[in-house]
Motif scaffolding. Structure first.
Motif, PDB file in Angstrom:
ATOM      1  N   GLU A 265     -10.566  -8.541   8.312  1.00 54.67           N
ATOM      2  CA  GLU A 265      -9.817  -7.862   9.302  1.00 54.67           C
ATOM      3  C   GLU A 265      -8.967  -6.948   8.429  1.00 54.67           C
ATOM      4  N   GLU A 266      -8.477  -7.114   7.131  1.00 56.82           N
ATOM      5  CA  GLU A 266      -7.759  -6.150   6.452  1.00 56.82           C
ATOM      6  C   GLU A 266      -8.688  -5.208   5.922  1.00 56.82           C
ATOM      7  N   ALA A 267      -9.851  -5.435   5.697  1.00 60.53           N
ATOM      8  CA  ALA A 267     -10.815  -4.253   5.254  1.00 60.53           C
ATOM      9  C   ALA A 267     -11.005  -3.377   6.423  1.00 60.53           C
ATOM     10  N   ALA A 268     -11.221  -4.003   7.628  1.00 56.29           N
ATOM     11  CA  ALA A 268     -11.335  -3.382   9.018  1.00 56.29           C
ATOM     12  C   ALA A 268     -10.424  -2.284   9.322  1.00 56.29           C
ATOM     13  N   ASP A 269      -9.102  -2.983   9.320  1.00 57.12           N
ATOM     14  CA  ASP A 269      -7.802  -2.064   9.421  1.00 57.12           C
ATOM     15  C   ASP A 269      -7.996  -0.663   8.747  1.00 57.12           C
ATOM     16  N   ALA A 270      -8.475  -0.851   7.351  1.00 54.89           N
ATOM     17  CA  ALA A 270      -8.223   0.269   6.353  1.00 54.89           C
ATOM     18  C   ALA A 270      -9.392   1.176   6.780  1.00 54.89           C
ATOM     19  N   PHE A 271     -10.409   0.507   7.301  1.00 57.35           N
ATOM     20  CA  PHE A 271     -11.580   1.380   7.452  1.00 57.35           C
ATOM     21  C   PHE A 271     -11.654   2.168   8.871  1.00 57.35           C
ATOM     22  N   GLU A 272     -10.880   1.634   9.687  1.00 58.39           N
ATOM     23  CA  GLU A 272     -10.633   2.068  10.918  1.00 58.39           C
ATOM     24  C   GLU A 272      -9.466   3.287  10.945  1.00 58.39           C
ATOM     25  N   ALA A 273      -8.765   3.022   9.877  1.00 61.12           N
ATOM     26  CA  ALA A 273      -7.582   4.405   9.301  1.00 61.12           C
ATOM     27  C   ALA A 273      -8.707   5.365   8.797  1.00 61.12           C
ATOM     28  N   CYS A 274      -9.758   5.127   8.159  1.00 54.76           N
ATOM     29  CA  CYS A 274     -10.551   6.098   7.748  1.00 54.76           C
ATOM     30  C   CYS A 274     -11.139   6.709   8.982  1.00 54.76           C
ATOM     31  N   ALA A 275     -11.725   5.996   9.831  1.00 53.73           N
ATOM     32  CA  ALA A 275     -12.380   6.402  10.997  1.00 53.73           C
ATOM     33  C   ALA A 275     -11.673   7.418  11.672  1.00 53.73           C
TER      34      ALA A 275
ATOM     35  N   VAL B 268      -9.071   8.814   1.325  1.00 51.04           N
ATOM     36  CA  VAL B 268      -9.587   7.926   0.147  1.00 51.04           C
ATOM     37  C   VAL B 268      -8.572   6.778  -0.106  1.00 51.04           C
ATOM     38  N   GLY B 269      -7.440   6.813   0.180  1.00 52.33           N
ATOM     39  CA  GLY B 269      -6.603   5.960   0.041  1.00 52.33           C
ATOM     40  C   GLY B 269      -6.867   4.512   0.860  1.00 52.33           C
ATOM     41  N   TRP B 270      -7.011   5.036   2.105  1.00 53.64           N
ATOM     42  CA  TRP B 270      -7.552   3.795   3.078  1.00 53.64           C
ATOM     43  C   TRP B 270      -8.990   3.170   2.414  1.00 53.64           C
ATOM     44  N   HIS B 271      -9.844   4.216   2.391  1.00 50.77           N
ATOM     45  CA  HIS B 271     -11.141   3.706   1.663  1.00 50.77           C
ATOM     46  C   HIS B 271     -11.067   2.804   0.537  1.00 50.77           C
ATOM     47  N   ASN B 272     -10.222   3.180  -0.529  1.00 47.46           N
ATOM     48  CA  ASN B 272      -9.807   2.344  -1.660  1.00 47.46           C
ATOM     49  C   ASN B 272      -9.420   1.012  -1.220  1.00 47.46           C
ATOM     50  N   LEU B 273      -8.530   0.957  -0.272  1.00 46.63           N
ATOM     51  CA  LEU B 273      -7.815  -0.252   0.178  1.00 46.63           C
ATOM     52  C   LEU B 273      -8.932  -0.907   0.785  1.00 46.63           C
ATOM     53  N   GLY B 274      -9.893  -0.459   1.565  1.00 44.80           N
ATOM     54  CA  GLY B 274     -10.630  -1.238   2.198  1.00 44.80           C
ATOM     55  C   GLY B 274     -11.843  -2.007   1.252  1.00 44.80           C
ATOM     56  N   ILE B 275     -12.312  -1.270   0.288  1.00 48.07           N
ATOM     57  CA  ILE B 275     -13.183  -1.772  -0.579  1.00 48.07           C
ATOM     58  C   ILE B 275     -12.315  -2.993  -1.317  1.00 48.07           C
ATOM     59  N   CYS B 276     -11.066  -2.997  -1.522  1.00 47.83           N
ATOM     60  CA  CYS B 276     -10.575  -3.928  -2.240  1.00 47.83           C
ATOM     61  C   CYS B 276     -10.506  -5.180  -1.439  1.00 47.83           C
ATOM     62  N   HIS B 277     -10.076  -5.014  -0.207  1.00 52.30           N
ATOM     63  CA  HIS B 277     -10.060  -6.414   0.777  1.00 52.30           C
ATOM     64  C   HIS B 277     -11.606  -6.888   0.899  1.00 52.30           C
ATOM     65  N   ILE B 278     -12.552  -6.013   0.788  1.00 53.94           N
ATOM     66  CA  ILE B 278     -13.858  -6.583   0.895  1.00 53.94           C
ATOM     67  C   ILE B 278     -14.345  -7.407  -0.223  1.00 53.94           C
TER      68      ILE B 278
ATOM     69  N   ALA C 132      -0.017   3.057  -1.884  1.00 58.17           N
ATOM     70  CA  ALA C 132      -0.708   4.391  -1.898  1.00 58.17           C
ATOM     71  C   ALA C 132      -0.902   4.831  -0.494  1.00 58.17           C
ATOM     72  N   ALA C 133      -1.461   4.109   0.201  1.00 53.57           N
ATOM     73  CA  ALA C 133      -2.041   4.522   1.513  1.00 53.57           C
ATOM     74  C   ALA C 133      -0.903   4.686   2.321  1.00 53.57           C
ATOM     75  N   GLU C 134       0.054   3.968   2.365  1.00 51.64           N
ATOM     76  CA  GLU C 134       1.337   4.031   3.341  1.00 51.64           C
ATOM     77  C   GLU C 134       2.104   5.302   2.993  1.00 51.64           C
ATOM     78  N   LEU C 135       2.131   5.767   1.428  1.00 52.58           N
ATOM     79  CA  LEU C 135       2.910   6.909   0.994  1.00 52.58           C
ATOM     80  C   LEU C 135       2.141   8.133   1.379  1.00 52.58           C
ATOM     81  N   ASP C 136       0.811   7.963   1.678  1.00 56.88           N
ATOM     82  CA  ASP C 136       0.105   9.386   2.046  1.00 56.88           C
ATOM     83  C   ASP C 136      -1.119   8.926   2.964  1.00 56.88           C
ATOM     84  N   PRO C 137      -0.434   8.441   4.305  1.00 59.94           N
ATOM     85  CA  PRO C 137      -1.467   7.914   5.025  1.00 59.94           C
ATOM     86  C   PRO C 137      -2.330   8.923   5.862  1.00 59.94           C
ATOM     87  N   LYS C 138      -2.398  10.311   5.416  1.00 67.04           N
ATOM     88  CA  LYS C 138      -3.421  11.106   5.930  1.00 67.04           C
ATOM     89  C   LYS C 138      -4.603  11.168   4.930  1.00 67.04           C
ATOM     90  N   ASN C 139      -4.520  10.523   3.665  1.00 63.58           N
ATOM     91  CA  ASN C 139      -5.629  10.765   2.805  1.00 63.58           C
ATOM     92  C   ASN C 139      -6.691   9.654   2.956  1.00 63.58           C
TER      93      ASN C 139
END
Length: 208
Positions: free
Chosen positions: A135-145, A119-129, A110-117
């Motif tokens: 590291e994967e969570a940090a990648d997702a949250f960095e995209a959010c940042a 919320v998608g990266w945030h949800n992915l980060g929560i899942c990795h937590i 979902a995040a890769e299909l809609d990389p400017k959203n």
């Protein structure tokens, strides 16, 4: 309430109190402008196809069977693999029922299909937590940042995970972006000070 039951399937910490009624006897109805025959036709067609008793209708009304709902979203993913929303919805549901690895894969797509959203990266980060993949969570949250999320709680939480992965500079950028909107946010200010090492031993436990 159907709304309470809906969010109970998505937000793990919600507790629904069945014995508390904010309102009794409420009804949900469609309302639209008079003399709108085309809109009326579309609404009537939707109601006919998605009334109670159909699969999607039951999901929309109750969401009392999240596994069945996940199967429905799975079919939507197969039908249109270029749409991010079914992947995101499926990922959130899978996370809710504990299928974390599969949830992470759906949320990643979902995040890769809609990389400017964000919320998608945030949800992915929560899942990795939840999977303890820092590291994967940090990648997702960095995209959010990078996309500029400045929600108060998320900004601080993201910053903590980024620091755990050794990305203090990104965490600082994230917090400072948030502080431009809320300059008096004491929690964010304490975290900035702690990251910079100015008062690391004085950060209150409530902020750590």
């Amino acid at each position: 309430s159907h709304k309470a039951r809906f969010w109970e399937q998505i937000l793990a910490k919600i507790n629904v109190h069945e014995n508390v009624a904010l309102r009794d006897g409420g009804k949900i109805a469609w309302a639209f402008r008079k003399d709108s025959p085309q809109l009326r036709a579309v609404v009537n067609e939707f109601i006919a196809r998605h009334r109670k008793g159909t699969l999607l209708g039951n999901i929309l009304l109750t969401l009392s069977k999240p596994k069945e709902a996940a199967n429905a979203y799975g079919r939507a993913v197969q039908a249109d693999p270029g749409m991010p929303d079914p992947f995101r919805n499926l990922g959130v549901l899978l996370r809710r029922i504990g299928e974390l690895k599969r949830a992470a894969e759906m949320l990643r797509q979902a995040a890769e299909l809609d990389p400017k959203n964000p919320v998608g990266w945030h949800n992915l980060g929560i899942c990795h937590i939840l999977l303890e993949n820092v590291e994967e969570a940090a990648d997702a949250f960095e995209a959010c940042a990078r996309l500029g999320i400045t929600d108060k709680l998320n900004a601080v939480w993201h910053a903590r995970i980024l620091c755990s992965a050794g990305r203090e500079e990104v965490a600082l950028e994230h917090l400072e972006r948030h502080l431009k909107k809320e300059p008096d946010d004491a929690i964010a200010l304490h975290h900035v000070a702690a990251i910079r090492g100015e008062t690391a031993d004085k950060v209150p436990e409530a902020y750590v």
